[in-house]
Design a protein around this motif. Structure first.
Motif, PDB file in Angstrom:
ATOM      1  N   GLU A  84       0.886  -1.134  -0.070  1.00  0.00           N
ATOM      2  CA  GLU A  84       0.105  -0.090  -0.024  1.00  0.00           C
ATOM      3  C   GLU A  84       0.880   1.358  -0.052  1.00  0.00           C
ATOM      4  O   GLU A  84       0.498   2.297  -0.483  1.00  0.00           O
ATOM      5  N   GLU A  85       2.114   1.226   0.570  1.00  0.00           N
ATOM      6  CA  GLU A  85       2.882   2.145   0.786  1.00  0.00           C
ATOM      7  C   GLU A  85       3.738   2.477  -0.605  1.00  0.00           C
ATOM      8  O   GLU A  85       4.713   3.275  -0.625  1.00  0.00           O
ATOM      9  N   GLY A  86       3.560   1.395  -1.479  1.00  0.00           N
ATOM     10  CA  GLY A  86       4.318   1.645  -2.662  1.00  0.00           C
ATOM     11  C   GLY A  86       5.953   1.138  -2.652  1.00  0.00           C
ATOM     12  O   GLY A  86       6.548   1.222  -3.600  1.00  0.00           O
ATOM     13  N   ARG A  87       6.158   0.636  -1.513  1.00  0.00           N
ATOM     14  CA  ARG A  87       7.710  -0.158  -1.450  1.00  0.00           C
ATOM     15  C   ARG A  87       7.890  -1.412  -1.832  1.00  0.00           C
ATOM     16  O   ARG A  87       9.039  -1.703  -1.956  1.00  0.00           O
ATOM     17  N   LEU A  88       6.682  -2.165  -2.202  1.00  0.00           N
ATOM     18  CA  LEU A  88       7.058  -3.309  -2.678  1.00  0.00           C
ATOM     19  C   LEU A  88       6.860  -3.579  -4.260  1.00  0.00           C
ATOM     20  O   LEU A  88       5.735  -3.153  -4.793  1.00  0.00           O
ATOM     21  N   ARG A  89       7.852  -3.635  -4.938  1.00  0.00           N
ATOM     22  CA  ARG A  89       8.035  -3.623  -6.361  1.00  0.00           C
ATOM     23  C   ARG A  89       8.641  -4.804  -7.002  1.00  0.00           C
ATOM     24  O   ARG A  89       9.429  -5.615  -6.089  1.00  0.00           O
ATOM     25  N   PRO A  90       8.263  -5.244  -8.239  1.00  0.00           N
ATOM     26  CA  PRO A  90       9.200  -6.346  -8.590  1.00  0.00           C
ATOM     27  C   PRO A  90      10.676  -5.975  -8.557  1.00  0.00           C
ATOM     28  O   PRO A  90      11.131  -4.779  -8.762  1.00  0.00           O
ATOM     29  N   GLY A  91      11.481  -6.948  -8.087  1.00  0.00           N
ATOM     30  CA  GLY A  91      12.867  -6.494  -7.990  1.00  0.00           C
ATOM     31  C   GLY A  91      13.239  -6.469  -6.656  1.00  0.00           C
ATOM     32  O   GLY A  91      14.463  -6.549  -6.324  1.00  0.00           O
ATOM     33  N   VAL A  92      12.281  -6.027  -5.532  1.00  0.00           N
ATOM     34  CA  VAL A  92      12.804  -5.880  -4.417  1.00  0.00           C
ATOM     35  C   VAL A  92      13.407  -7.128  -3.600  1.00  0.00           C
ATOM     36  O   VAL A  92      12.950  -8.361  -4.141  1.00  0.00           O
ATOM     37  N   GLU A  93      14.055  -6.888  -2.685  1.00  0.00           N
ATOM     38  CA  GLU A  93      14.532  -8.082  -1.668  1.00  0.00           C
ATOM     39  C   GLU A  93      13.876  -7.766  -0.558  1.00  0.00           C
ATOM     40  O   GLU A  93      14.369  -7.066   0.315  1.00  0.00           O
ATOM     41  N   LEU A  94      12.807  -8.617  -0.076  1.00  0.00           N
ATOM     42  CA  LEU A  94      12.224  -8.377   1.353  1.00  0.00           C
ATOM     43  C   LEU A  94      13.134  -8.862   2.535  1.00  0.00           C
ATOM     44  O   LEU A  94      13.966  -9.856   2.095  1.00  0.00           O
ATOM     45  N   LEU A  95      13.242  -8.125   3.436  1.00  0.00           N
ATOM     46  CA  LEU A  95      14.351  -8.403   4.633  1.00  0.00           C
ATOM     47  C   LEU A  95      13.435  -8.541   5.820  1.00  0.00           C
ATOM     48  O   LEU A  95      12.751  -7.532   6.185  1.00  0.00           O
ATOM     49  N   LEU A 133       4.330 -14.135  -4.545  1.00  0.00           N
ATOM     50  CA  LEU A 133       4.483 -12.567  -5.067  1.00  0.00           C
ATOM     51  C   LEU A 133       5.572 -12.606  -5.820  1.00  0.00           C
ATOM     52  O   LEU A 133       5.524 -11.671  -6.834  1.00  0.00           O
ATOM     53  N   GLY A 134       6.535 -13.522  -5.868  1.00  0.00           N
ATOM     54  CA  GLY A 134       7.528 -13.570  -6.837  1.00  0.00           C
ATOM     55  C   GLY A 134       8.789 -12.579  -6.762  1.00  0.00           C
ATOM     56  O   GLY A 134       9.259 -11.913  -7.515  1.00  0.00           O
ATOM     57  N   VAL A 135       8.640 -12.091  -5.289  1.00  0.00           N
ATOM     58  CA  VAL A 135       9.927 -11.146  -4.795  1.00  0.00           C
ATOM     59  C   VAL A 135      10.959 -12.106  -4.139  1.00  0.00           C
ATOM     60  O   VAL A 135      10.607 -13.178  -3.493  1.00  0.00           O
ATOM     61  N   GLY A 136      12.193 -11.689  -3.921  1.00  0.00           N
ATOM     62  CA  GLY A 136      13.198 -12.258  -3.201  1.00  0.00           C
ATOM     63  C   GLY A 136      12.889 -12.211  -1.728  1.00  0.00           C
ATOM     64  O   GLY A 136      12.050 -11.091  -1.144  1.00  0.00           O
ATOM     65  N   PHE A 137      13.425 -12.771  -0.785  1.00  0.00           N
ATOM     66  CA  PHE A 137      13.393 -12.757   0.747  1.00  0.00           C
ATOM     67  C   PHE A 137      14.595 -13.063   1.224  1.00  0.00           C
ATOM     68  O   PHE A 137      15.345 -14.338   1.077  1.00  0.00           O
ATOM     69  N   SER A 138      14.968 -12.268   2.202  1.00  0.00           N
ATOM     70  CA  SER A 138      16.384 -12.640   3.033  1.00  0.00           C
ATOM     71  C   SER A 138      15.908 -12.605   4.530  1.00  0.00           C
ATOM     72  O   SER A 138      15.331 -11.519   4.954  1.00  0.00           O
ATOM     73  N   ALA A 139      16.370 -13.716   5.249  1.00  0.00           N
ATOM     74  CA  ALA A 139      15.720 -13.851   6.769  1.00  0.00           C
ATOM     75  C   ALA A 139      16.975 -13.847   7.335  1.00  0.00           C
ATOM     76  O   ALA A 139      18.081 -14.713   7.254  1.00  0.00           O
TER      77      ALA A 139
END
Ligand SMILES: Cc1ncc(COP(=O)(O)O)c(C=O)c1O
Length: 337
Positions: A60-71, A89-95
């Motif tokens: 909703e805040e426009g911070r999630l776009r294709p190509g981002v790496e969720l952290l 959603l097809g985005v990356g994720f680093s834990a």
């Protein structure tokens, strides 16, 4: 909003977890305890809801776009939930994790395609959270593709429990809401959101926060902790004093005792923090005969705790033994209520 349709679809898969009732004998009197079984949620824990709230907020805040790496810094369950969402959603994720993560959670993160980054330096408060957060800051500074969900400070965390988990519970109980609610605190998001919902819609419900020895989440003295999911090395940003009617500290031996009792007698496999919550509830019932319908939020199931809370060797290795509550023995029987 980008990802809007995907998120709407994800939401339809969430929640509606069962409430089961067990009866446990407390000081010779059978007492009913309701268990909200979040282990039945998508991805196996209450954190499916939190992950959805956080990710929807980023979208909703426009911070999630294709190509981002969720952290995210995570002790396990939120990582698994975010990894599932990121994959969907097809985005990356680093834990960013630490050695307290269960082997089962770590394997699951790998299977879901997450990048797992482990810190191994304990922080000065007896846990790893502060080390994990320092690593998150380093990663954010190193690459602008990282987007931090920040479960510790993001208001979307308690909000989803205020607007989704709380109303779901009240709907399940109808005209007779629980007269006491017990929930574990780590970030405090689940507890704070439920507390806000119950204060507004069921003000007579007594709210009991459950922390663990060594945690500073609610201002206790720092110390070594061994159980993941409950407690924290930093104070909760969400839980405020007016949300707590009673603060309970469970210990691991008690948590282990109730995990095993409920499994043996009622066939319900609870996770470690859920055992701690049930232990706190039993102690409270012993002191409060007037409570008739307490509800314990059981954040996850026991499958990934076989090598910890369900293992005598593990208990021994951390200097604990399985004990019914020392202050008020004996409680011995559990069965479906
Ligand atoms: C097993 C378990 N119990 C309790 C909690 C408490 O969650 P919160 O961070 O909302 O306080 C968590 C959160 O990860 C958890 O994984």
């Amino acid at each position: 909003m980008l990802f809007g349709q995907h998120l709407d679809r994800f939401q339809t898969l969430l929640g509606l977890t069962p409430v089961k009732t067990v009866t446990i004998e407390v000081l010779g009197r059978p007492r009913r305890i309701h268990l909200k079984l979040e282990g039945h949620n998508l991805t196996g824990s209450v954190k499916a809801r939190t992950a959805y709230g956080l990710v929807r907020g980023l979208a909703e805040e426009g911070r999630l776009r294709p190509g981002v790496e969720l952290l995210e810094s995570t002790s396990g369950n939120l990582g698994v939930a975010l990894a599932s969402m990121a994959r969907y959603l097809g985005v990356g994720f680093s834990a960013v994790v630490d050695p307290m993560i269960t082997a089962e959670c770590r394997d699951r993160l790998g299977e879901l395609g997450a990048t797992v980054i482990e810190v191994d330096r304990p922080d000065p408060v007896g846990g790893y959270l502060l080390s994990r957060l320092a690593r998150v800051e380093e990663l954010l500074a190193s690459d602008e593709r990282y987007v931090w969900a920040n479960q510790y400070e993001n208001r979307r965390n308690p909000e989803i429990h205020r607007t989704m988990t709380g109303p779901e519970i009240l709907g399940q109980f109808g005209a007779n809401p629980p007269d006491a609610l017990f929930a574990a605190v780590s970030t405090g998001g689940t507890y704070a959101g439920l507390a806000e919902c119950f204060r507004e819609h069921s003000p007579r419900t007594r709210l009991v926060a459950v922390d663990i020895k060594g945690s500073v989440a609610l201002g206790g003295p720092p110390g070594t902790r061994h159980l993941s999911g409950i407690g924290a090395s930093r104070q909760s940003s969400f839980v405020e004093p007016h949300m707590i009617d009673h603060l309970a500290f469970a210990d691991i031996g008690e948590a282990a005792y109730y995990c095993r009792l409920v499994l043996k007698e009622a066939g319900i496999h609870l996770g470690g923090s859920s055992g701690a919550v049930v232990a706190a509830c039993v102690r409270h019932l012993a002191e409060h005969p007037e409570i008739t319908d307490p509800l314990c939020i059981c954040a996850d199931g026991g499958e990934k705790y076989q090598s910890t809370i369900y293992s005598d060797e593990w208990l021994e290795s951390i200097g604990e033994s399985m004990t019914p509550l020392s202050a008020c023995q004996p409680y011995c029987t559990a069965g479906m209520g």
